[in-house]
Scaffold this motif. Structure first.
Motif, PDB file in Angstrom:
ATOM      1  N   ASN A 127       0.834  -1.192   0.000  1.00 15.78           N
ATOM      2  CA  ASN A 127       0.000   0.000   0.000  1.00 15.78           C
ATOM      3  C   ASN A 127       0.877   1.254   0.000  1.00 15.78           C
ATOM      4  N   VAL A 177       2.276   2.081  -3.509  1.00 12.40           N
ATOM      5  CA  VAL A 177       1.326   2.763  -4.389  1.00 12.40           C
ATOM      6  C   VAL A 177       1.178   4.224  -3.971  1.00 12.40           C
ATOM      7  N   MET A 222      -4.636   7.665 -11.363  1.00 15.43           N
ATOM      8  CA  MET A 222      -4.507   6.231 -11.614  1.00 15.43           C
ATOM      9  C   MET A 222      -4.099   5.486 -10.339  1.00 15.43           C
ATOM     10  N   PHE A 223      -3.080   6.000  -9.643  1.00 15.36           N
ATOM     11  CA  PHE A 223      -2.627   5.321  -8.424  1.00 15.36           C
ATOM     12  C   PHE A 223      -3.633   5.505  -7.284  1.00 15.36           C
ATOM     13  N   GLY A 230      -6.807   5.512  -7.713  1.00 18.81           N
ATOM     14  CA  GLY A 230      -7.872   4.545  -8.002  1.00 18.81           C
ATOM     15  C   GLY A 230      -7.506   3.116  -7.650  1.00 18.81           C
ATOM     16  N   ILE A 231      -6.190   2.871  -7.464  1.00 23.30           N
ATOM     17  CA  ILE A 231      -5.757   1.521  -7.096  1.00 23.30           C
ATOM     18  C   ILE A 231      -5.927   1.271  -5.592  1.00 23.30           C
ATOM     19  N   THR A 232      -5.921   2.320  -4.787  1.00 26.17           N
ATOM     20  CA  THR A 232      -5.921   2.161  -3.325  1.00 26.17           C
ATOM     21  C   THR A 232      -7.095   1.335  -2.788  1.00 26.17           C
ATOM     22  N   LEU A 245      -8.202  -1.347  -3.874  1.00 22.75           N
ATOM     23  CA  LEU A 245      -7.854  -2.763  -3.995  1.00 22.75           C
ATOM     24  C   LEU A 245      -7.154  -3.262  -2.731  1.00 22.75           C
ATOM     25  N   ASN A 261      -5.970   5.588   3.659  1.00 22.69           N
ATOM     26  CA  ASN A 261      -5.806   5.864   2.225  1.00 22.69           C
ATOM     27  C   ASN A 261      -6.664   7.032   1.774  1.00 22.69           C
ATOM     28  N   THR A 288     -14.193   3.073  -2.579  1.00 20.76           N
ATOM     29  CA  THR A 288     -13.601   2.491  -1.366  1.00 20.76           C
ATOM     30  C   THR A 288     -14.682   2.042  -0.383  1.00 20.76           C
TER      31      THR A 288
END
Length: 450
Positions: free
Chosen positions: A92, A95, A113-114, A116-118, A120, A141, A177
């Motif tokens: 985590n 990212v 972009m990064f 939007g990954i959090t 996950l 996050n 989230t």
């Protein structure tokens, strides 16, 4: 002892669940750690290409490999929870670092972009460490992502306002989230509920098995209380039968030889079934045996036993009794009944009920019981039955009743009491069919031989 066994079993189930969770977490964490290690090695190989050979990249790869090693070490030391927290935190954090790096370069696309990954990592946290830790990761996050957007728009400036611009990019990530955390929480709740239901079912199963085992022991002990009938009382042959409706019975029969050579014959039925009736049955048997040894007549024995049971307070568990004393030298039987079905005498092809009615033992204090003296003759059959014989029901809920019982007795063997008993039981079985036996059944047949 039973409750202790059940408690121990429940504690064992909890321990097994914990160990199962630990094994599952250990396996999953090791597979993920191997995957990240493999990707890191691939990244290291790619970095040998000159444009990508940056010192900071080599440093990150080295740190990643070191953390992979630490996590594997923690797994081998059975500290997989610490390893899982380190794994989630490191991935985590990586990212987040890339997101902040893109923000520093004022790259809104890379930042988004990064960011939007959090969500996950909320899923990853939930699967490895539960919904509580996943919620903690989600909050951390979201705070970092929001502050990152505030930093970005504060740096480049905006006509709409920093807060408005940051909120516009942040809200979709917030909703994503929250949705992910809600889904993982619901999944964890369903998983926990399913496990609890499974453990409850297991607990009920083992409890039933313990109870069944205890009842089997009680049944075995109770069966030992039934004496085998003597082969002959002079020229009187006796056969006996007792079948409980459940594991234990409230019915019993007994044969006790008196000091003068006569025999006391007892057939009794405690109201109710299973353990409560079985306990009263043992009490009644002991009381009757004690007074048979001291009193001279059936009426006196029943009167003394009635008062003893009444004082002991058996409550609603009353006892019906046939008590006869047989003199095998003269074939004279003197008997009294306490709320018990009358004996059936079959003589010369005729069947009749004989005796006097009275209340069961334990109902009322100082009851008097009437005696009947019967001179048995050659060929006589005397049926001593509990009410389970005529209270049998079939699938249509019809009662076997007295008329069918007398008809079955009339059609049974005249010369052999065992065959007569077998015919009677066969008639009852055919009438009942597949219907479960509803009451204990106990019977004695006396046959005067030629």
């Amino acid at each position: 002892m039973k409750s202790q066994n059940i408690q121990s079993f429940n504690e064992l189930l909890k321990q097994l669940d914990i160990e199962s969770d630990q094994v599952s977490l250990r396996f999953t964490l090791r597979m993920l750690n191997i995957l990240v290690f493999t990707l890191t090695i691939i990244a290291l190989l790619i970095m040998f290409i000159p444009p990508l050979s940056l010192p900071i990249a080599y440093m990150m790869v080295a740190v990643s490999l070191a953390i992979n090693g630490i996590i594997e070490w923690l797994i081998r030391r059975n500290r997989e929870i610490v390893g899982a927290r380190l794994f989630v935190g490191w991935i985590n954090a990586g990212v987040i670092v890339f997101m902040l790096a893109n923000t520093a370069e004022l790259d809104l696309t890379g930042t988004t972009m990064f960011a939007g990954i959090t969500p996950l990592f909320v899923i990853l946290s939930g699967l490895l460490l539960g919904w509580g830790f996943a919620g903690f990761v989600a909050i951390v996050n979201l705070v970092i992502v929001f502050l990152t957007y505030v930093w970005y728009f504060a740096t480049i400036g905006t006509e709409r306002g920093v807060f408005e611009e940051a909120t516009g990019f942040f809200v979709p990530i917030l909703l994503y989230t929250a949705l992910v955390w809600a889904a993982i929480s619901f999944y964890q709740y369903q998983l926990t509920s399913s496990r609890q239901r499974l453990n409850q079912a297991r607990s009920r199963l083992i409890q039933d098995q313990i109870v069944h085992h205890d009842l089997e022991i009680a049944r075995s002990l109770q069966q030992r209380l039934y004496p085998p009938p003597p082969p002959l009382f002079g020229n009187v042959r006796i056969v006996a039968y007792s079948e409980p409706a459940r594991e234990t019975s409230g019915d019993f029969y007994d044969f006790i030889q008196l000091s003068d050579g006569r025999w006391a014959i007892v057939v009794a039925d405690v109201t109710g079934k299973s353990i409560a009736a079985a306990m009263v049955m043992v009490m009644a048997r002991s009381i009757l045996r004690s007074y048979i040894a001291t009193e001279q007549s059936p009426a006196a024995i029943l009167r003394a036993a009635n008062n003893a049971l009444y004082r002991d307070g058996v409550g609603s568990q009353y006892v019906t009794v046939f008590l006869g004393i047989l003199d095998s030298s003269t074939n004279i039987i003197t008997f009294a009944t306490a709320g018990h079905p009358f004996p059936y005498l079959r003589r010369n092809g005729q069947i009749q009920e004989i005796g006097y009615g009275s209340l069961p033992l334990g109902v009322r204090l100082n009851r008097e019981y009437c005696e009947t003296t019967l001179q048995l003759q050659t060929g006589d059959q005397l049926f001593l039955l509990t009410d389970g014989f005529f209270e049998v029901r079939n699938a249509q809920r019809e009662l076997f009743g007295f008329e069918r019982l007398m008809m079955a007795i009339d059609q049974s063997d005249l010369t052999d009491p065992q065959r007569a008993l077998d015919h009677l039981l066969s008639a009852l079985s055919q009438f009942r069919g597949n219907t479960e036996q509803s009451d204990d059944m106990t019977g004695i047949i006396l046959q005067v031989l030629a």
